[in-house]
Structure formats: C-alpha cells, structure tokens
Design a protein around this motif. Structure first.
Motif, PDB file in Angstrom:
ATOM      1  N   LYS A   1     -10.537  24.667  22.975  1.00  0.00           N
ATOM      2  CA  LYS A   1     -11.298  25.755  22.335  1.00  0.00           C
ATOM      3  C   LYS A   1     -10.545  27.069  22.394  1.00  0.00           C
ATOM      4  CE  LYS A   1     -15.726  23.684  23.323  1.00  0.00           C
ATOM      5  NZ  LYS A   1     -17.074  23.839  23.825  1.00  0.00           N
ATOM      6  N   THR A   2     -10.501  27.766  21.277  1.00  0.00           N
ATOM      7  CA  THR A   2      -9.912  29.114  21.292  1.00  0.00           C
ATOM      8  C   THR A   2     -10.874  30.035  22.032  1.00  0.00           C
ATOM      9  OG1 THR A   2     -11.029  29.660  19.216  1.00  0.00           O
ATOM     10  CG2 THR A   2      -8.786  28.791  19.053  1.00  0.00           C
ATOM     11  N   ASN A   3     -10.331  31.087  22.660  1.00  0.00           N
ATOM     12  CA  ASN A   3     -11.235  32.015  23.358  1.00  0.00           C
ATOM     13  C   ASN A   3     -12.086  32.808  22.372  1.00  0.00           C
ATOM     14  OD1 ASN A   3     -12.352  33.379  25.589  1.00  0.00           O
ATOM     15  ND2 ASN A   3     -11.096  35.143  25.065  1.00  0.00           N
ATOM     16  N   GLY A   4     -11.472  33.242  21.295  1.00  0.00           N
ATOM     17  CA  GLY A   4     -12.220  34.049  20.318  1.00  0.00           C
ATOM     18  C   GLY A   4     -12.803  33.183  19.225  1.00  0.00           C
ATOM     19  N   ILE A   5     -13.708  33.780  18.425  1.00  0.00           N
ATOM     20  CA  ILE A   5     -14.321  32.972  17.373  1.00  0.00           C
ATOM     21  C   ILE A   5     -13.352  32.753  16.207  1.00  0.00           C
ATOM     22  CG2 ILE A   5     -16.806  33.181  17.658  1.00  0.00           C
ATOM     23  CD1 ILE A   5     -16.786  35.660  16.000  1.00  0.00           C
ATOM     24  N   ALA A   6     -13.484  31.592  15.596  1.00  0.00           N
ATOM     25  CA  ALA A   6     -12.622  31.279  14.451  1.00  0.00           C
ATOM     26  C   ALA A   6     -13.499  30.687  13.352  1.00  0.00           C
ATOM     27  CB  ALA A   6     -11.517  30.329  14.868  1.00  0.00           C
ATOM     28  N   TYR A   7     -14.708  31.257  13.227  1.00  0.00           N
ATOM     29  CA  TYR A   7     -15.662  30.885  12.175  1.00  0.00           C
ATOM     30  C   TYR A   7     -15.896  29.377  12.078  1.00  0.00           C
ATOM     31  CZ  TYR A   7     -14.754  35.641  11.832  1.00  0.00           C
ATOM     32  OH  TYR A   7     -14.597  36.940  12.216  1.00  0.00           O
ATOM     33  N   GLY A   8     -16.278  28.810  13.221  1.00  0.00           N
ATOM     34  CA  GLY A   8     -16.642  27.397  13.265  1.00  0.00           C
ATOM     35  C   GLY A   8     -15.444  26.464  13.333  1.00  0.00           C
ATOM     36  N   LYS A   9     -14.216  27.018  13.348  1.00  0.00           N
ATOM     37  CA  LYS A   9     -13.049  26.140  13.268  1.00  0.00           C
ATOM     38  C   LYS A   9     -12.204  26.179  14.537  1.00  0.00           C
ATOM     39  CE  LYS A   9     -13.419  27.190   8.501  1.00  0.00           C
ATOM     40  NZ  LYS A   9     -13.131  28.318   7.646  1.00  0.00           N
ATOM     41  N   GLY A  10     -12.622  26.899  15.555  1.00  0.00           N
ATOM     42  CA  GLY A  10     -11.797  27.077  16.744  1.00  0.00           C
ATOM     43  C   GLY A  10     -11.957  26.028  17.822  1.00  0.00           C
ATOM     44  N   VAL A  11     -12.423  24.837  17.470  1.00  0.00           N
ATOM     45  CA  VAL A  11     -12.540  23.754  18.455  1.00  0.00           C
ATOM     46  C   VAL A  11     -11.821  22.537  17.896  1.00  0.00           C
ATOM     47  CG1 VAL A  11     -14.110  22.245  19.732  1.00  0.00           C
ATOM     48  CG2 VAL A  11     -14.805  24.599  19.213  1.00  0.00           C
ATOM     49  N   ILE A  12     -10.885  22.002  18.692  1.00  0.00           N
ATOM     50  CA  ILE A  12     -10.155  20.811  18.234  1.00  0.00           C
ATOM     51  C   ILE A  12     -10.391  19.700  19.247  1.00  0.00           C
ATOM     52  CG2 ILE A  12      -7.879  19.847  17.663  1.00  0.00           C
ATOM     53  CD1 ILE A  12      -7.036  22.676  16.877  1.00  0.00           C
ATOM     54  N   LEU A  13     -10.829  18.554  18.771  1.00  0.00           N
ATOM     55  CA  LEU A  13     -11.053  17.417  19.664  1.00  0.00           C
ATOM     56  C   LEU A  13      -9.785  16.574  19.700  1.00  0.00           C
ATOM     57  CD1 LEU A  13     -14.661  16.426  18.552  1.00  0.00           C
ATOM     58  CD2 LEU A  13     -13.965  17.989  20.371  1.00  0.00           C
ATOM     59  N   THR A  14      -9.358  16.217  20.913  1.00  0.00           N
ATOM     60  CA  THR A  14      -8.128  15.425  21.031  1.00  0.00           C
ATOM     61  C   THR A  14      -8.424  14.159  21.834  1.00  0.00           C
ATOM     62  OG1 THR A  14      -7.470  16.515  23.079  1.00  0.00           O
ATOM     63  CG2 THR A  14      -6.737  17.531  21.035  1.00  0.00           C
ATOM     64  N   HIS A  15      -7.596  13.141  21.624  1.00  0.00           N
ATOM     65  CA  HIS A  15      -7.888  11.839  22.242  1.00  0.00           C
ATOM     66  C   HIS A  15      -6.834  11.399  23.240  1.00  0.00           C
ATOM     67  CE1 HIS A  15      -9.978  12.074  18.381  1.00  0.00           C
ATOM     68  NE2 HIS A  15     -10.973  11.609  19.092  1.00  0.00           N
ATOM     69  N   ASN A  16      -5.691  12.087  23.304  1.00  0.00           N
ATOM     70  CA  ASN A  16      -4.629  11.725  24.243  1.00  0.00           C
ATOM     71  C   ASN A  16      -3.711  12.928  24.439  1.00  0.00           C
ATOM     72  OD1 ASN A  16      -2.844  11.817  21.986  1.00  0.00           O
ATOM     73  ND2 ASN A  16      -3.582   9.778  21.422  1.00  0.00           N
ATOM     74  N   LYS A  17      -2.736  12.740  25.332  1.00  0.00           N
ATOM     75  CA  LYS A  17      -1.848  13.853  25.696  1.00  0.00           C
ATOM     76  C   LYS A  17      -1.112  14.421  24.465  1.00  0.00           C
ATOM     77  CE  LYS A  17       0.709  13.160  29.394  1.00  0.00           C
ATOM     78  NZ  LYS A  17       1.829  12.955  30.333  1.00  0.00           N
ATOM     79  N   LYS A  18      -0.644  13.511  23.614  1.00  0.00           N
ATOM     80  CA  LYS A  18       0.146  13.955  22.454  1.00  0.00           C
ATOM     81  C   LYS A  18      -0.703  14.875  21.553  1.00  0.00           C
ATOM     82  CE  LYS A  18       2.910  11.959  18.721  1.00  0.00           C
ATOM     83  NZ  LYS A  18       2.071  11.933  17.537  1.00  0.00           N
ATOM     84  N   GLU A  19      -1.916  14.425  21.268  1.00  0.00           N
ATOM     85  CA  GLU A  19      -2.784  15.231  20.398  1.00  0.00           C
ATOM     86  C   GLU A  19      -3.129  16.563  21.060  1.00  0.00           C
ATOM     87  OE1 GLU A  19      -5.124  11.526  18.252  1.00  0.00           O
ATOM     88  OE2 GLU A  19      -6.312  13.181  19.037  1.00  0.00           O
TER      89      GLU A  19
END
Ligand code: GLY
Length: 412
Positions: A142-160
């Motif tokens: 998660k980014t610290n600041g807001i990114a208009y609903g887009k600041g969260v990235i789900l990852t599944h392993n170290k590479k991602e």
C-alpha cells in the motif's frame, strides 16, 4: 434550505437526488458537478481557490455544504470553511489523514487496539526489499498517500512483491504517495464495506455493502474506483456485526474522541472477514462511490436530510432502511482505469427508469456524451440480491455507446 455538494461523480448525483426526494423544496448547488447534477440543481463554475468558494457560499447563503470527493479534503476545505464559520459535512484535515495518510491511520488502529492485519512500514526501497529476503508470502502493498483507489497492489510471491515495490518506490508510479509503503499481510476472505455517519459523538453504521474494485469479472485486473456494489452484503451475519462493533467500531469511536479527531461526516470502514473474524483494512473519511449510489435508494424517506442536519442541531439520528436489496452496476469507458476516450454519444439515458445516476457525462442539446472513465450507475432494487441484479442488468440493455464496458458478475 440550500445545499452545496462538492464533487463531480455519481455519488454526488445520488446525494443530490436523495435530498430532493426528502424535500423537493431544497435548492442544491454542485461544485463542480456533472451533466446529471445540472438537471437537478445548479453546477457552480470552477474557482481557482477554496477561498473563492467560501465567498460563493456566503453570497448565496448556503446552509450546509457536503463534501463528496476526497480531493477537496486534502486541500483542507473543511478547516477553511470552519474558519469562516460555515456549516460543512466532512472531516477536518487531521481526521482526513485517517484516509490520506495510511501510516497515520495504522498508528491510530494500533494505539486503540482496532483489529487490523499485521503490517510493516518502509521508508525506502532497499529496506523493503531486505525484509523480503526470506519471505515468499502474499502481501497487500500500500502506498502511504492516496492514489484514488489505485494505491494497493496485491502480490502472491517475492517476485511480484519486488516488482510492486519498484513500481511504487523507484519508478514513482503514484508520485509522492508512494514515498513510503506499508507491506501488509494478505488476508484471504470476504470483503465488506460499512459506511457510517459520525455526528461528533456517535458513529451510526449504515447497511453493509460489497464494492467490486477490480476492472474485470472474477476480480481480475487493475483496481478501479469501484465497478459495482451490492447491499446488504450477504456475508454480514449477526455475530460478525457484533465482532465489528466490539473490535472495530467502539475502539474507533474511543480513539476519535480521545485524539480530538471528532468531525461531522462519513466514515467508511473497508473490512475483510476471514475465519469468522472481521479485520479493518482501511478507513475512508467520506461516502464511497458507488456505495452512496447503492445505499441511498434503500434509506427511508427523510432519514438522509435529518441525518445531514442532525450534528448542527446536537441530535443523533436512528436510520431506518427499506427491506430491499440493491445492486449497482457501473458502466465505464473501455480502457478505464488507464487510457480511454471521452466524447462518445450515449443512447438510452432518457428512457432509463429510476434509480440511476450520472458519473461522467454531459448533456448538450438533449444529447448525452461521455466525459470520464466511469460514466453511468445503473441500479436494480429487489427483494433479493438476485432480483436486484437481474433488474439492473435488464436496465443496462437500454444503454449504448461506443466502447462501453461493464462487469457481468456484480452480485453473483
Ligand atoms: N468504492 C470505493 C471508494 O469509494 O473508495
């Protein structure tokens, strides 16, 4: 009474329609509004500063301003309005940091024992990558600041995870919002949104809802502002509500009061249910979009208007909800949330039955044109989610424009 509603989306159109349903004699201004709000009130021309808006509010004797969009919150609109003794629904800057500054928000949750997933905070890329050395888990980055609903990235392993960190902290995809990140334990469960109204003394929760954040069916692809929503959320049973109140709502209220973060406005709990426990993923200090469009048609007459006026009268309201289910589908321009075209002619809006809301369209000589990524919100209201869903998808068939797109699995 006169209201000013701040924002230009479907949420603001829904708030305006609800106020008019409660009292057809209210006069509503929208700043800046859209083609839909223009039909039910007056869109105010764009000003270069919030001070100019203050002058407008004073000159036009607006009774209450309601902030819809988070953009204005971070510009301190509420603090400025308070300074000029104007009535406004929305959090002041410090309280808005519960949404706008995720590290501030997590510290608040930790301090008041609010149940949230395990997390770590990182101020630079190398520290964050070091943490991953022996870690191949799934995470929410998660980014610290807001990114208009887009600041969260789900990852599944170290590479991602490394790729996500690089994109945020090195390539600065979200600008300064990504200067610091939170690496949060990934919870696999059922997402729930609970919006509430904070009158400065009590938090009054609304019906639960479920937001569909991803662009693609089966929750595939990029995060968006929201591609659909249903209410109530079928996963919220009595025991989960009790768990929410005990471990999230009550300690939140305690913290808000002790930290002097009281405000009059909406507080949105973004939640996850896993193994019969509910976790707080994040707060938003505003009504959600499209949650507002989904929930407001289910609220009994006059409740909304009373609720908006209540904090200024020192009252606390009890909300009454219709015994129906609601399904909202967002029609967007193909390419959203990345690149998309605007200016496409929209057919079928005139024949649509209520409720529906305009998110991003303008009307010129009785013809509608798209103006943004999210264009229309189509609602079905029924005795069950299935019925509501069926009715919403039937209504969608009436709408046509070049390269339109919507998810096919809302409410499934
Ligand atoms: N639908 C989620 C939001 O308003 O941020």
């Amino acid at each position: 009474m006169k209201f000013l509603i701040i924002g230009n989306g479907g949420r603001e159109h829904a708030i305006g329609k609800k106020l008019l349903e409660d009292d057809p004699f209210v006069k509503i201004y929208f700043y800046p509004g859209n083609g839909g709000t223009d039909l039910i009130g007056n869109n105010v021309k764009k000003y270069s500063s919030i001070l100019e808006l203050v002058v407008f509010v004073k000159k036009n004797k607006i009774d209450i301003t309601i902030v819809g969009s988070e953009i204005f919150l971070m510009q301190k609109i509420v603090d400025i309005f308070h300074h000029y003794k104007l009535k406004i629904i929305g959090p002041h800057y410090l309280a808005a940091k519960l949404e706008g500054d995720r590290i501030f928000s997590k510290s608040f949750m930790n301090k008041y024992g609010i149940r949230t997933p395990k997390h770590q905070i990182f101020h630079n890329y190398h520290e964050a990558v070091k943490f991953l050395e022996d870690n191949n888990d799934s995470f929410a980055i998660k980014t610290n600041g807001i990114a208009y609903g887009k600041g969260v990235i789900l990852t599944h392993n170290k590479k991602e995870t490394k790729e996500a960190l690089k994109m945020i902290m090195v390539k600065k995809k979200f600008g300064k919002s990504g200067d610091k990140v939170i690496i949060e334990e990934f919870l696999n469960g059922k997402e729930v949104s609970i919006i509430s109204f904070f009158d400065g003394k009590n938090i009054i929760p609304f019906l639960s809802s479920k937001d569909y954040k991803k662009i693609g069916d089966n929750d595939i692809g990029l995060n968006t502002g929201g591609m659909g929503c249903i209410a109530p959320n079928p996963h919220m049973n009595h025991s989960i509500w009790m768990d929410f109140k005990k471990n999230i709502l009550i300690p939140t209220l305690e913290g808000l009061i002790l930290e002097k973060l009281n405000f009059f406005g909406f507080l949105y709990f973004g939640l996850m249910i896993t193994s019969n426990k509910i976790y707080l993923l994040e707060y938003n200090t505003r009504f959600g979009d499209p949650e507002a469009q989904t929930l407001l048609p289910l609220l009994m007459k006059n409740n909304f208007l009373h609720m908006i006026k209540s904090p200024f009268q020192g009252k606390t309201v009890h909300l009454h909800w219709k015994n129906y289910c609601s399904c909202c589908i967002v029609i967007s321009s193909k390419g959203y949330p990345e690149k998309y075209d605007i200016g496409k002619k929209i057919m079928g809006i005139e024949k649509l039955k209520e409720p529906f809301f305009i998110s991003g369209a303008r009307r010129e000589k009785n013809t509608w044109y798209t103006t943004s990524g999210r264009v229309l919100n189509i609602l079905g209201i029924g005795n069950s989610i299935q019925e509501a869903r069926y009715l919403a998808y039937q209504k969608i068939k009436q709408i046509q424009f070049e390269n339109y797109y919507f998810r096919k699995d809302i409410g499934l």
